[in-house]
Write a protein that holds these residues in place. Structure first.
Motif, PDB file in Angstrom:
ATOM      1  N   ARG A  16      52.135 -28.414  -7.788  1.00 53.01           N
ATOM      2  CA  ARG A  16      52.196 -27.112  -8.459  1.00 53.01           C
ATOM      3  C   ARG A  16      51.676 -26.002  -7.553  1.00 53.01           C
ATOM      4  NH1 ARG A  16      52.524 -30.808 -11.670  1.00 53.01           N
ATOM      5  NH2 ARG A  16      50.434 -31.614 -11.891  1.00 53.01           N
ATOM      6  N   PHE A  17      50.580 -26.274  -6.839  1.00 51.61           N
ATOM      7  CA  PHE A  17      50.072 -25.286  -5.883  1.00 51.61           C
ATOM      8  C   PHE A  17      51.129 -25.008  -4.817  1.00 51.61           C
ATOM      9  CE2 PHE A  17      48.240 -24.472  -1.721  1.00 51.61           C
ATOM     10  CZ  PHE A  17      47.597 -23.267  -1.965  1.00 51.61           C
ATOM     11  N   ASP A  18      51.720 -26.070  -4.287  1.00 49.02           N
ATOM     12  CA  ASP A  18      52.746 -25.913  -3.258  1.00 49.02           C
ATOM     13  C   ASP A  18      53.925 -25.095  -3.778  1.00 49.02           C
ATOM     14  OD1 ASP A  18      54.074 -26.547  -0.690  1.00 49.02           O
ATOM     15  OD2 ASP A  18      55.409 -27.722  -1.964  1.00 49.02           O
ATOM     16  N   ALA A  43      52.450 -32.417 -15.518  1.00 47.67           N
ATOM     17  CA  ALA A  43      51.386 -31.423 -15.627  1.00 47.67           C
ATOM     18  C   ALA A  43      50.357 -31.905 -16.643  1.00 47.67           C
ATOM     19  CB  ALA A  43      51.963 -30.074 -16.050  1.00 47.67           C
ATOM     20  N   ARG A  44      49.123 -31.645 -16.381  1.00 49.52           N
ATOM     21  CA  ARG A  44      48.034 -32.088 -17.238  1.00 49.52           C
ATOM     22  C   ARG A  44      47.954 -31.263 -18.513  1.00 49.52           C
ATOM     23  NH1 ARG A  44      48.318 -36.063 -16.778  1.00 49.52           N
ATOM     24  NH2 ARG A  44      46.445 -36.421 -17.955  1.00 49.52           N
ATOM     25  N   SER A  45      47.495 -31.885 -19.582  1.00 46.72           N
ATOM     26  CA  SER A  45      47.290 -31.170 -20.832  1.00 46.72           C
ATOM     27  C   SER A  45      45.829 -30.767 -21.005  1.00 46.72           C
ATOM     28  CB  SER A  45      47.727 -32.035 -22.022  1.00 46.72           C
ATOM     29  OG  SER A  45      46.991 -33.240 -22.037  1.00 46.72           O
ATOM     30  N   MET A  46      44.935 -31.409 -20.252  1.00 43.49           N
ATOM     31  CA  MET A  46      43.515 -31.088 -20.313  1.00 43.49           C
ATOM     32  C   MET A  46      43.129 -30.239 -19.107  1.00 43.49           C
ATOM     33  SD  MET A  46      41.993 -34.830 -21.460  1.00 43.49           S
ATOM     34  CE  MET A  46      40.291 -34.275 -21.403  1.00 43.49           C
ATOM     35  N   CYS A  96      44.965 -40.240  -6.879  1.00 43.94           N
ATOM     36  CA  CYS A  96      46.136 -39.715  -7.583  1.00 43.94           C
ATOM     37  C   CYS A  96      45.733 -38.658  -8.608  1.00 43.94           C
ATOM     38  CB  CYS A  96      46.894 -40.834  -8.299  1.00 43.94           C
ATOM     39  SG  CYS A  96      47.755 -41.957  -7.196  1.00 43.94           S
ATOM     40  N   GLU A  97      44.565 -38.834  -9.226  1.00 42.33           N
ATOM     41  CA  GLU A  97      44.152 -37.912 -10.277  1.00 42.33           C
ATOM     42  C   GLU A  97      44.026 -36.473  -9.761  1.00 42.33           C
ATOM     43  OE1 GLU A  97      44.511 -41.273 -12.419  1.00 42.33           O
ATOM     44  OE2 GLU A  97      43.488 -41.203 -10.502  1.00 42.33           O
TER      45      GLU A  97
END
Length: 105
Positions: free
Chosen positions: A40-42, A78-81, A32-33
């Protein structure tokens, strides 16, 4: 981009060309990570839509990661890191590694 994402992209692109749905697998330890980045890519590079898009999610084992996946309202956040979010905490492989990990004692 990680090595496993190239095969997924090789599937996303022709599937989009022929209007076929894709549901990337994310049910194993730590899948999942990195898979959380695919929507987002899609959206940005392939389909331009979130309509009828799904990606598997499994609610376990995220506590072994430095920057675990997060979901809200049925969607990956969406990731923050920076990075692919696949870095495990150092304690996890040491504790659960077979056969020497303390979890096996």
């Amino acid at each position: 981009m990680s090595a496993w994402e190239f095969p997924v992209m090789a599937i996303l692109l022709p599937a989009a060309r022929f209007g076929k749905p894709v549901c990337p697998h994310a049910g194993g330890v730590g899948l999942c990570e990195p898979v959380q980045h695919l929507p987002r890519f899609d959206y940005v590079a392939v389909s331009g839509t979130t309509q009828d898009r799904i990606i598997e999610y499994v609610e376990h084992l995220h506590d072994h990661f430095v920057d675990p996946v997060e979901t809200r309202h049925g969607a990956y956040r969406a990731r923050s890191m920076p990075g692919f979010s696949g870095q495990m905490k150092q304690s996890s492989p040491h504790r659960h590694g077979y056969p020497g990990g303390s979890a096996w004692a």
